[in-house]
Design a protein around this motif. Sequence first.
Motif, PDB file in Angstrom:
ATOM      1  N   TYR A 187      19.855  28.517   7.718  1.00  0.00           N
ATOM      2  CA  TYR A 187      20.199  29.327   7.975  1.00  0.00           C
ATOM      3  C   TYR A 187      19.319  30.752   7.842  1.00  0.00           C
ATOM      4  CZ  TYR A 187      23.226  33.394   5.772  1.00  0.00           C
ATOM      5  OH  TYR A 187      23.870  34.319   5.738  1.00  0.00           O
ATOM      6  N   MET A 188      18.668  30.629   7.270  1.00  0.00           N
ATOM      7  CA  MET A 188      17.398  32.139   7.366  1.00  0.00           C
ATOM      8  C   MET A 188      16.906  32.018   8.427  1.00  0.00           C
ATOM      9  SD  MET A 188      18.126  34.286   4.891  1.00  0.00           S
ATOM     10  CE  MET A 188      16.954  34.581   4.949  1.00  0.00           C
ATOM     11  N   LEU A 189      16.242  31.017   9.517  1.00  0.00           N
ATOM     12  CA  LEU A 189      15.844  30.586  10.458  1.00  0.00           C
ATOM     13  C   LEU A 189      15.877  30.659  11.515  1.00  0.00           C
ATOM     14  CD1 LEU A 189      12.724  27.738   8.938  1.00  0.00           C
ATOM     15  CD2 LEU A 189      12.517  30.000   9.399  1.00  0.00           C
ATOM     16  N   VAL A 233       7.021  29.318  17.612  1.00  0.00           N
ATOM     17  CA  VAL A 233       6.547  30.177  16.546  1.00  0.00           C
ATOM     18  C   VAL A 233       7.012  30.280  16.100  1.00  0.00           C
ATOM     19  CG1 VAL A 233       6.353  32.386  16.733  1.00  0.00           C
ATOM     20  CG2 VAL A 233       5.938  32.158  19.509  1.00  0.00           C
ATOM     21  N   GLY A 234       8.032  29.808  15.409  1.00  0.00           N
ATOM     22  CA  GLY A 234       9.123  29.455  14.164  1.00  0.00           C
ATOM     23  C   GLY A 234       8.646  28.276  13.510  1.00  0.00           C
ATOM     24  N   LEU A 235       8.432  27.287  14.145  1.00  0.00           N
ATOM     25  CA  LEU A 235       8.051  26.084  13.890  1.00  0.00           C
ATOM     26  C   LEU A 235       6.785  26.411  13.207  1.00  0.00           C
ATOM     27  CD1 LEU A 235      10.098  23.417  16.145  1.00  0.00           C
ATOM     28  CD2 LEU A 235      10.237  24.098  13.815  1.00  0.00           C
ATOM     29  N   THR A 236       5.918  27.011  14.113  1.00  0.00           N
ATOM     30  CA  THR A 236       4.656  26.914  13.372  1.00  0.00           C
ATOM     31  C   THR A 236       4.763  27.753  12.376  1.00  0.00           C
ATOM     32  OG1 THR A 236       3.747  27.133  15.621  1.00  0.00           O
ATOM     33  CG2 THR A 236       2.344  27.869  14.365  1.00  0.00           C
ATOM     34  N   PHE A 315      15.309  18.683  13.373  1.00  0.00           N
ATOM     35  CA  PHE A 315      16.381  18.534  14.426  1.00  0.00           C
ATOM     36  C   PHE A 315      17.736  19.332  14.259  1.00  0.00           C
ATOM     37  CE2 PHE A 315      20.310  17.015  16.968  1.00  0.00           C
ATOM     38  CZ  PHE A 315      20.207  16.682  18.249  1.00  0.00           C
ATOM     39  N   TYR A 316      18.111  19.609  13.732  1.00  0.00           N
ATOM     40  CA  TYR A 316      18.589  20.529  13.050  1.00  0.00           C
ATOM     41  C   TYR A 316      18.080  21.935  13.539  1.00  0.00           C
ATOM     42  CZ  TYR A 316      22.512  16.843  12.899  1.00  0.00           C
ATOM     43  OH  TYR A 316      23.550  15.774  12.643  1.00  0.00           O
ATOM     44  N   PHE A 317      17.508  21.780  12.493  1.00  0.00           N
ATOM     45  CA  PHE A 317      16.848  23.604  12.821  1.00  0.00           C
ATOM     46  C   PHE A 317      16.860  23.851  14.394  1.00  0.00           C
ATOM     47  CE2 PHE A 317      12.683  25.895  14.177  1.00  0.00           C
ATOM     48  CZ  PHE A 317      13.349  26.609  13.848  1.00  0.00           C
ATOM     49  N   VAL A 318      16.085  23.118  15.520  1.00  0.00           N
ATOM     50  CA  VAL A 318      15.036  22.776  16.702  1.00  0.00           C
ATOM     51  C   VAL A 318      17.191  23.661  17.461  1.00  0.00           C
ATOM     52  CG1 VAL A 318      14.478  23.390  18.525  1.00  0.00           C
ATOM     53  CG2 VAL A 318      13.159  22.449  16.996  1.00  0.00           C
ATOM     54  N   PRO A 382      24.272  22.270  11.916  1.00  0.00           N
ATOM     55  CA  PRO A 382      23.213  21.989  11.720  1.00  0.00           C
ATOM     56  C   PRO A 382      22.502  22.558   9.536  1.00  0.00           C
ATOM     57  CG  PRO A 382      23.179  23.040  13.410  1.00  0.00           C
ATOM     58  CD  PRO A 382      24.867  23.503  13.453  1.00  0.00           C
ATOM     59  N   VAL A 383      23.667  23.244   9.785  1.00  0.00           N
ATOM     60  CA  VAL A 383      23.847  23.508   8.127  1.00  0.00           C
ATOM     61  C   VAL A 383      24.728  22.388   6.765  1.00  0.00           C
ATOM     62  CG1 VAL A 383      24.164  25.499   6.081  1.00  0.00           C
ATOM     63  CG2 VAL A 383      23.265  26.499   8.137  1.00  0.00           C
TER      64      VAL A 383
END
Length: 444
Positions: A187-189, A233-236, A315-318, A382-383
Amino acid sequence: MKNIFLIIKREYFTRVKKRSFIIMTLVVPILMVAMWGGIFWAAMSGIDEKHIEVIDESGLFVNKIPNDDIYKFNFVSSSLEEAKADFKKSGSDALVFIPKDIFNNSKGVQIFAENGVPLELKNKIENGIEREIESIKLTEAGITRSVLEEAKLNVDSETISLKEGQERKSSSSASTAIGMFSAFLIYMLVFIYGAQVMRGVMEEKNSRIVEVIISSVKPFELMIGKIVGVALVGLTQFLLWVTFGLAIFSIGGQVIGSKMAGAEMAKVQAANLPPEVAAQMAQEQQMGFSNGAMPEIFGALSTLPVSTILISFVFYFVGGYLLYSSLFGAVGSAVDGETDTQQFVLPITIPLIASFIIAQFAMRDPNGPLAFWGSMIPFSSPVLMMVRIPFGVPVWQIVLSISLLIGGFIFTTWLAARIYRVGILLYGKKITWKELSKWVFYKG
């Protein structure tokens, strides 16, 4: 593909080399640890002794409400009116009045204080009175308190998953904690990096750099490259936060643990808990529970499908990020400034906020219809699916949810690309929803 790769490379290295990225990557784990340390320190040092004056007209509870390290009860014989008049001079923190007819008037107890009465004090007084009344009634019935206490038994149930004929130990607490933590992170990302895509598009549009870029690549390639670049960038940053956070927590935990005596920690914890829970904690400590807390935690985590949770989280984040950031990018291309974004961002964020609210209810029934359908709809899956997975979800449901999320991403990307190709080169025009809908059906 070559152009998309070049844009991804540019977006990634431009952002990870920024001073703000480096500072935030290093500072956030430290701030998180400092915040928790500050809260813990405040809890340890911020509890002062409180003196409570008690007027007991019934005479049944004198010295029967137990003192502890925080609350000291002083029973006085003055009248209520006199005590209220002298309350300020007495220096007491609160004044308790127990009426003579407490057995027939259970709502007659009054607690006076200069400011608000803490819930903990209210509960302690009520529990003390209830316990004493219970003892009096038990004694009248020929049962002593010691007999009643001996009859009590703390039941600690073991949860076991019986799936496809195979028994496997499970932990409801660990499943709930990991599910909510994963859902909150996504949710935040999605919010943070989706907004970054929107601001990046607006900056390029307003600086007219995009006119130069569009002369070499298609608007769709630019949008996809920007979205994927920011996702990387977010994953890094997320992986670095996890690495730094674990290292700091590990070192900080050892330092704090060596500085604090176990008894002091127990006092603070017990002072902020209801008497029943505090008593249970004390009993568990006597049984050596605290010494074996870490094995208990790791034992609970071992009952979870860790690999499924980690793979699903990525996966759900991406997937969630790609779905929402394409819409954020479309909004960024359609407006000239941040003040114009609010009317378009709100409808995008409502499904994300709603899914996090629904997650609180889905946690109570992870396999119920609300949780199931919420985890299938691409805007909320995703959530909500991350809330369900630690409890165990059939493979076909995960596959179906992923398929629908991919379909949702393709749809939102198509929709966003139609808006992006027109909006990215449009300046100085106030955009409305009606105008946006026209852009979707423009030909060419």
